[in-house]
Motif scaffolding. Sequence first.
Motif, PDB file in Angstrom:
ATOM      1  N   ILE A 169       0.828  -1.202   0.000  1.00 30.19           N
ATOM      2  CA  ILE A 169       0.000   0.000   0.000  1.00 30.19           C
ATOM      3  C   ILE A 169       0.865   1.256   0.000  1.00 30.19           C
ATOM      4  N   ALA A 170       1.952   1.242   0.756  1.00 28.86           N
ATOM      5  CA  ALA A 170       2.812   2.424   0.866  1.00 28.86           C
ATOM      6  C   ALA A 170       3.422   2.820  -0.470  1.00 28.86           C
ATOM      7  N   GLU A 171       3.593   1.853  -1.352  1.00 28.95           N
ATOM      8  CA  GLU A 171       4.171   2.151  -2.662  1.00 28.95           C
ATOM      9  C   GLU A 171       3.209   2.927  -3.552  1.00 28.95           C
ATOM     10  N   GLN A 172       1.928   2.951  -3.218  1.00 31.57           N
ATOM     11  CA  GLN A 172       0.937   3.570  -4.095  1.00 31.57           C
ATOM     12  C   GLN A 172       0.305   4.846  -3.560  1.00 31.57           C
ATOM     13  N   TYR A 173       0.371   5.079  -2.250  1.00 33.18           N
ATOM     14  CA  TYR A 173      -0.364   6.184  -1.655  1.00 33.18           C
ATOM     15  C   TYR A 173       0.538   7.037  -0.780  1.00 33.18           C
ATOM     16  N   ASP A 174       0.080   8.310  -0.544  1.00 34.94           N
ATOM     17  CA  ASP A 174       0.796   9.112   0.440  1.00 34.94           C
ATOM     18  C   ASP A 174       0.435   8.572   1.819  1.00 34.94           C
ATOM     19  N   ARG A 175       1.057   9.100   2.843  1.00 32.35           N
ATOM     20  CA  ARG A 175       0.930   8.530   4.191  1.00 32.35           C
ATOM     21  C   ARG A 175      -0.513   8.462   4.680  1.00 32.35           C
ATOM     22  N   THR A 176      -1.251   9.547   4.549  1.00 27.64           N
ATOM     23  CA  THR A 176      -2.628   9.573   5.039  1.00 27.64           C
ATOM     24  C   THR A 176      -3.500   8.566   4.297  1.00 27.64           C
ATOM     25  N   GLU A 177      -3.388   8.582   2.974  1.00 24.53           N
ATOM     26  CA  GLU A 177      -4.181   7.632   2.180  1.00 24.53           C
ATOM     27  C   GLU A 177      -3.757   6.197   2.462  1.00 24.53           C
ATOM     28  N   ALA A 178      -2.471   5.984   2.670  1.00 24.09           N
ATOM     29  CA  ALA A 178      -1.972   4.633   2.938  1.00 24.09           C
ATOM     30  C   ALA A 178      -2.569   4.083   4.232  1.00 24.09           C
ATOM     31  N   VAL A 179      -2.668   4.907   5.251  1.00 23.08           N
ATOM     32  CA  VAL A 179      -3.252   4.464   6.522  1.00 23.08           C
ATOM     33  C   VAL A 179      -4.717   4.096   6.313  1.00 23.08           C
ATOM     34  N   GLU A 180      -5.445   4.923   5.583  1.00 25.93           N
ATOM     35  CA  GLU A 180      -6.861   4.634   5.313  1.00 25.93           C
ATOM     36  C   GLU A 180      -7.012   3.352   4.496  1.00 25.93           C
ATOM     37  N   GLN A 181      -6.197   3.201   3.476  1.00 22.81           N
ATOM     38  CA  GLN A 181      -6.248   2.004   2.637  1.00 22.81           C
ATOM     39  C   GLN A 181      -5.916   0.752   3.447  1.00 22.81           C
ATOM     40  N   TYR A 182      -4.893   0.859   4.286  1.00 24.43           N
ATOM     41  CA  TYR A 182      -4.506  -0.278   5.116  1.00 24.43           C
ATOM     42  C   TYR A 182      -5.676  -0.709   6.003  1.00 24.43           C
ATOM     43  N   GLU A 183      -6.308   0.259   6.656  1.00 24.96           N
ATOM     44  CA  GLU A 183      -7.440  -0.052   7.535  1.00 24.96           C
ATOM     45  C   GLU A 183      -8.586  -0.707   6.751  1.00 24.96           C
ATOM     46  N   GLN A 184      -8.865  -0.195   5.556  1.00 25.22           N
ATOM     47  CA  GLN A 184      -9.942  -0.758   4.742  1.00 25.22           C
ATOM     48  C   GLN A 184      -9.624  -2.183   4.306  1.00 25.22           C
ATOM     49  N   TRP A 185      -8.385  -2.414   3.847  1.00 25.98           N
ATOM     50  CA  TRP A 185      -8.006  -3.745   3.384  1.00 25.98           C
ATOM     51  C   TRP A 185      -7.947  -4.738   4.540  1.00 25.98           C
ATOM     52  N   ILE A 186      -7.452  -4.305   5.686  1.00 26.53           N
ATOM     53  CA  ILE A 186      -7.420  -5.192   6.847  1.00 26.53           C
ATOM     54  C   ILE A 186      -8.848  -5.581   7.249  1.00 26.53           C
ATOM     55  N   THR A 187      -9.749  -4.603   7.265  1.00 27.75           N
ATOM     56  CA  THR A 187     -11.140  -4.894   7.594  1.00 27.75           C
ATOM     57  C   THR A 187     -11.709  -5.921   6.626  1.00 27.75           C
ATOM     58  N   TRP A 188     -11.463  -5.735   5.340  1.00 32.18           N
ATOM     59  CA  TRP A 188     -12.006  -6.648   4.336  1.00 32.18           C
ATOM     60  C   TRP A 188     -11.370  -8.036   4.453  1.00 32.18           C
ATOM     61  N   MET A 189     -10.050  -8.059   4.571  1.00 33.80           N
ATOM     62  CA  MET A 189      -9.329  -9.340   4.572  1.00 33.80           C
ATOM     63  C   MET A 189      -9.531 -10.119   5.879  1.00 33.80           C
ATOM     64  N   VAL A 190      -9.566  -9.421   6.995  1.00 34.57           N
ATOM     65  CA  VAL A 190      -9.660 -10.090   8.299  1.00 34.57           C
ATOM     66  C   VAL A 190     -11.115 -10.228   8.752  1.00 34.57           C
ATOM     67  N   ASP A 191     -11.838  -9.130   8.800  1.00 36.85           N
ATOM     68  CA  ASP A 191     -13.196  -9.169   9.341  1.00 36.85           C
ATOM     69  C   ASP A 191     -14.212  -9.786   8.387  1.00 36.85           C
ATOM     70  N   ARG A 192     -14.047  -9.557   7.095  1.00 35.82           N
ATOM     71  CA  ARG A 192     -15.030 -10.066   6.127  1.00 35.82           C
ATOM     72  C   ARG A 192     -14.670 -11.452   5.593  1.00 35.82           C
ATOM     73  N   LEU A 193     -13.413 -11.634   5.199  1.00 39.51           N
ATOM     74  CA  LEU A 193     -13.018 -12.908   4.577  1.00 39.51           C
ATOM     75  C   LEU A 193     -12.310 -13.857   5.539  1.00 39.51           C
ATOM     76  N   HIS A 194     -11.896 -13.352   6.678  1.00 39.26           N
ATOM     77  CA  HIS A 194     -11.189 -14.158   7.690  1.00 39.26           C
ATOM     78  C   HIS A 194      -9.884 -14.745   7.148  1.00 39.26           C
ATOM     79  N   LEU A 195      -9.194 -13.977   6.315  1.00 40.70           N
ATOM     80  CA  LEU A 195      -7.947 -14.464   5.728  1.00 40.70           C
ATOM     81  C   LEU A 195      -6.814 -14.550   6.745  1.00 40.70           C
ATOM     82  N   ASP A 196      -6.961 -13.898   7.884  1.00 42.38           N
ATOM     83  CA  ASP A 196      -5.940 -13.996   8.919  1.00 42.38           C
ATOM     84  C   ASP A 196      -5.799 -15.425   9.421  1.00 42.38           C
TER      85      ASP A 196
END
Length: 191
Positions: free
Chosen positions: A88-115
């Motif tokens: 994510i850091a390679e594509q976004y500035d710091r603020t956007e990267a934090v938001e993207q990380y939170e969104q992807w973690i929510t999707w991957m962990v809370d929705r799909l249980h990929l953890d």
Amino acid sequence: YQLLTQGLKRPVRDTQSIERIIKGAENLQTFLETNAEAALQFENISVDTLFFSESNAQWKRIADIRWEGHKVLKQIGPLWKESLVLAIAEQYDRTEAVEQYEQWITWMVDRLHLDQALSIEPLLNGSQIQQRVLPYARDEAFKQIMEAQEEWQVRHGYAARADNNHEARLIAHLRDAFPEFAGHCEGEDGV
């Protein structure tokens, strides 16, 4: 990074971890790009659809995504979140990267249980499969059978619970997938 770890007198395992994070970031980036639209599309889908609606086309798409993500995270190992940060850091500035990380973690962990990709335990071990499911399976087939079991469990939302419904459905799946090894099993109760 090898020069950096050597220059800092870091152990070889640190170099291997860094290599795994970098390679994992590449694989995760591909996974994220491929599934970005699906993440938005399936954001508000019910848990029942996510895990229990096998006849539903959305469930099948989600199961495919879950299996694809599982394979990526399994390759990366326990450093997958670090790989996600790098991807994510390679594509976004710091603020956007934090938001993207939170969104992807929510999707991957809370929705799909990929953890749970790193801790999935088979519902049935080799002895149970031989005795109760596929009595004619031999050593060379067990790797394929165990992989089929893992895929089934992942596609069904890491249904690693040993309740009878999941177990019975898995048994039916394995018998359908490997009919050449099926036969009458010990204690078979018509499953």
